[in-house]
Design an enzyme around this catalytic site. Sequence first.
Site, short mmCIF file in Angstrom:
data_model
loop_
_atom_site.label_atom_id
_atom_site.label_comp_id
_atom_site.label_asym_id
_atom_site.label_seq_id
_atom_site.Cartn_x
_atom_site.Cartn_y
_atom_site.Cartn_z
CG HIS A 112 -3.54 -3.81 -0.48
ND1 HIS A 112 -2.70 -4.64 -0.15
CD2 HIS A 112 -3.24 -3.18 -2.24
CE1 HIS A 112 -3.02 -5.98 -1.64
NE2 HIS A 112 -3.28 -5.07 -2.51
CB SER A 158 3.90 -8.43 -3.87
OG SER A 158 2.95 -9.02 -5.07
P1 PAJ Z 1 -2.85 -5.00 -6.21
O1 PAJ Z 1 -2.52 -5.23 -6.83
O2 PAJ Z 1 -4.30 -4.99 -5.28
O3 PAJ Z 1 -2.59 -3.55 -5.32
C1 PAJ Z 1 -3.57 -2.52 -4.91
C2 PAJ Z 1 -2.87 -1.23 -5.07
O4 PAJ Z 1 -2.00 -1.18 -3.96
C3 PAJ Z 1 -1.76 -0.90 -6.44
O5 PAJ Z 1 -2.25 0.76 -6.08
C4 PAJ Z 1 -0.54 -1.07 -5.53
O6 PAJ Z 1 0.40 -0.37 -5.89
C5 PAJ Z 1 -0.43 -1.30 -4.20
N1 PAJ Z 1 0.48 -2.08 -3.68
C6 PAJ Z 1 0.44 -3.44 -3.27
N2 PAJ Z 1 1.65 -3.86 -3.15
C7 PAJ Z 1 2.27 -2.61 -2.65
C8 PAJ Z 1 3.06 -2.31 -1.84
N3 PAJ Z 1 3.72 -3.27 -0.55
N4 PAJ Z 1 3.51 -1.33 -1.11
C9 PAJ Z 1 2.43 -0.33 -1.56
N5 PAJ Z 1 0.92 -0.03 -2.50
C10 PAJ Z 1 1.61 -1.44 -2.73
O7 PAJ Z 1 -2.68 -2.83 -8.42
C11 PAJ Z 1 -3.21 -3.74 -8.38
O8 PAJ Z 1 -4.08 -4.43 -7.63
C12 PAJ Z 1 -4.39 -3.25 -9.76
O9 PAJ Z 1 -4.15 -3.01 -11.08
C13 PAJ Z 1 -5.91 -2.20 -9.84
C14 PAJ Z 1 -4.67 -0.78 -9.84
C15 PAJ Z 1 -6.50 -2.22 -8.46
C16 PAJ Z 1 -6.38 -2.19 -11.01
O10 PAJ Z 1 -7.01 -2.99 -11.20
#
Ligand code: PAJ
Length: 288
Positions: A43, A191
């Site tokens: 994030h 994640s």
């Molecule tokens: P969330 O899982 O909290 O992820 C928020 C953002 O961080 C997303 O764009 C996701 O692709 C990115 N992200 C998560 N893990 C990552 C990693 N290891 N490397 C790079 N980016 C990463 O995805 C969501 O939330 C939701 O679906 C949301 C878009 C907020 C809608 O509710």
Amino acid sequence: MPAEPALPTVRTIPALRERIAAWREADESVALVPTMGALHAGHLSLVALARSRCRRVVVSLFVNPTQFAANEDLSAYPRDESGDAAKLAREGVELLFAPSVGEMYPQGFATQVTVSALTRHLCGPHRPGHFEGVATVVTKLLLQALPDIAVFGEKDWQQLQVIRRLALDLNIPVEILGAPTVREPDGLAMSSRNAYLTQEERRIAASLNRVLGDLAHALAAGEPCRAAEEKALRRLLEQGFTSVDYVTVADAETLQPIDRLGARPARAFAAARLGRTRLIDNLPIPGM
Ligand code: PAJ
């Protein structure tokens, strides 16, 4: 100890709009980074990319109930707003938008955004309603903040394509940026759900990226898609995954399954379960 910098937080749409309007008045550019919290380095990499492009960065924190199916982990989803706020303040984020469920979905809410073709494969069939939930909440967030750019992770590649499509189709004036996947030293994509893994599951989890990497290389070396996918599926089960939703190669943009590599960029995708935890990952096919 120096005091933690405080992060201004707003919880209503009018308050969000008021802050952003003041920045617009001063001709400042604005980036939005939507999240569901439990923030990790993945994030924060999106925040850094947003920061490099815009004067002001807003992060939204909303665990969106409509993107969780009835059997999924909504109630168990990790939540730590004050920890998240402290991390974001250290990254120089100017504003946290943390609305309640009632603020986002008032009584009588009845509108859904469906991005059809892109959700027919990969995670779509395994998570009914998920992408409608994502597309609807992201449309709302984009319209609430009207940022210059919004940043999403390539880790959720299908989600990223769905969001690019809805912004284009609904004429939302925003640039959607994708950021590379941030990984643990052993290759596991970071994640919020990795926190659910037991020590043994955590060890097995790292093989998802290895198997996907081998699949991508086998395809680049000319191995037929179906045979390479079947080998990858067998290996994931041998490594100890409880079940595999899919491990497959698809067009990187349309996400349609492909039988044979062609001129268009392709990617290898996988989703697999370890106990109750579902992990996803994706990689480009080298040379494409
Ligand atoms: P969330 O899982 O909290 O992820 C928020 C953002 O961080 C997303 O764009 C996701 O692709 C990115 N992200 C998560 N893990 C990552 C990693 N290891 N490397 C790079 N980016 C990463 O995805 C969501 O939330 C939701 O679906 C949301 C878009 C907020 C809608 O509710």
